[in-house]
Structure formats: structure tokens, C-alpha cells
Design an enzyme around this catalytic site. Structure first.
Site, short mmCIF file in Angstrom:
data_model
loop_
_atom_site.label_atom_id
_atom_site.label_comp_id
_atom_site.label_asym_id
_atom_site.label_seq_id
_atom_site.Cartn_x
_atom_site.Cartn_y
_atom_site.Cartn_z
CD GLU A 49 36.77 54.05 41.25
OE1 GLU A 49 35.61 53.78 40.94
OE2 GLU A 49 37.05 54.81 42.20
CE LYS A 101 31.50 54.78 45.23
NZ LYS A 101 31.70 53.92 44.04
#
Length: 204
Positions: free
Chosen positions: A42, A131
Site C-alpha cells: 500500500e 480497517k
């Protein structure tokens, strides 16, 4: 490998958050992470030239890695990230509009949440996983309670303060994966430093 978040997390539950990475470093750091079998990469959009870093990582690692962007706050960014080869969108906040934009590009989306209300609205928008952020302000007990009410099998990834000492308790509480920031990469780390940190995290 298919576009299924659970398949990637089954291979390795760690998501490497490469905040601050520069495009010219991206491939060497990516090599070190792939060698440690950490294939989910990421690049936060508040890094230098993040779209170029994503483009280089996606081009080099292709289907061997799930490459995408973090700190995505604008739904319009999803198309730019997809055009660069990114297939993952991670947000710091609960915005169903970003989720819908990511899913319109056939991308995996893992938005940030902190409350059950946020979690359910994001799942309704099509989120592939959630998340839990900032995890430092929650606890494994909070995660366990959330998982009791969320749809069975919802992958929840705590992010914030995750390192070799904190991972085991969260794993025991049911975390499907972990976003790892400075514990795996911080600006200035070379590939050897990242490889050493990756090995320790895999062991945890």
C-alpha cells in the site's frame, strides 16, 4: 491470483504501508517484501509521487502482488490509481462514496472505520474488508465485540501501532490481517532493513 482479499490475507496477513516511499526506491523495497512473502503493498497518497510508485510496483510485480493506495479520501482518485495498475484502495475514514468508486473500478476496497455504524454502512457500500483505525485507541476486546455483530467472515484489519509485540493479541481476538507502517518501512530504510523487519513480523 484473483481479486479476493481473503486469498491475499491467507497467503500473508500483513499489509505493508509504504508511507513516504519515493518512486526510485519502490522496486527494491518491493523486491525485499515479496522475498519475505509479503505481497500486499500500500502506497499512501501523502507519499512523494505516489501514483508513479504504484505504477512501478504494479508493473514489476504484476499478479504476484496486490498493489494499491492508502490514505485515499477523494472518490475521484480511484480511477487514477486503477489506471496506474493499482488494485487496492485503503481509506483512513468511513466514506461509502470512496468504496463505491473503488468497486466501480473493480478494485479491492478496505475503508477505515471505528464504530459499528460506520462498519455496516461501509459493508453496505461494497467494502471487501474493514480497517480498524486508529487501533491504538481501541483494543483486542473491542475487535472481538465488533466481530460478534459484523457479518460472519468480515475481514477486519487493525492499523496503527502494529508491531511484533502487539500482533499476537489482536490475532487471538480475530484480526484477519494487519496494516504495518513504520514497523516495516519508514523513509530512509533500505531493502536490507525492510527485509529484516519483514522477517521478524512474519514470525510474529
Amino acid at each position: 491470483m484473483g481479486l479476493n482479499l481473503k486469498d491475499w490475507l491467507a497467503r500473508c496477513p500483513l499489509v505493508a504501508i509504504l508511507r513516504g516511499i519515493k518512486p526510485e526506491e519502490a522496486e527494491a523495497i518491493g523486491d525485499a517484501l515479496l522475498a519475505a512473502d509479503i505481497p500486499v503493498l500500500e502506497v499512501p497518497l501523502n507519499s512523494p509521487d505516489p501514483i508513479e510508485s504504484i505504477r512501478r510496483l504494479a508493473k514489476r510485480f504484476g499478479d504476484r502482488a496486490l498493489v494499491g493506495a492508502g490514505t485515499v479520501t477523494n472518490p475521484g482518485d480511484c480511477a487514477r490509481i486503477a489506471a496506474a495498475g493499482g488494485r487496492l484502495i485503503v481509506t483512513p475514514h468511513a466514506d461509502p462514496a470512496v468504496v463505491r468508486a473503488a468497486k466501480a473500478q473493480q478494485m479491492i476496497c478496505v475503508p477505515g472505520f471505528f464504530t459499528p455504524g460506520e462498519a455496516f454502512s461501509l459493508l453496505a457500500a461494497g467494502a471487501d474488508g474493514l480497517k480498524l483505525f486508529p487501533a491504538e485507541a481501541a483494543s483486542p476486546a473491542v475487535l472481538k465485540a465488533m466481530l460478534a455483530v459484523l457479518p460472519k467472515g468480515t475481514p477486519v484489519l487493525p492499523v496503527g501501532g502494529m508491531d511484533t509485540t502487539t500482533i499476537p493479541a489482536w490475532r487471538a481476538a480475530g484480526a484477519a490481517g494487519f496494516g504495518i507502517g513504520s514497523a516495516i518501512y519508514k523513509p530512509g530504510d533500505d531493502a536490507a532493513a525492510v527485509a529484516a523487519k519483514a522477517a521478524a513480523l512474519r514470525a510474529a
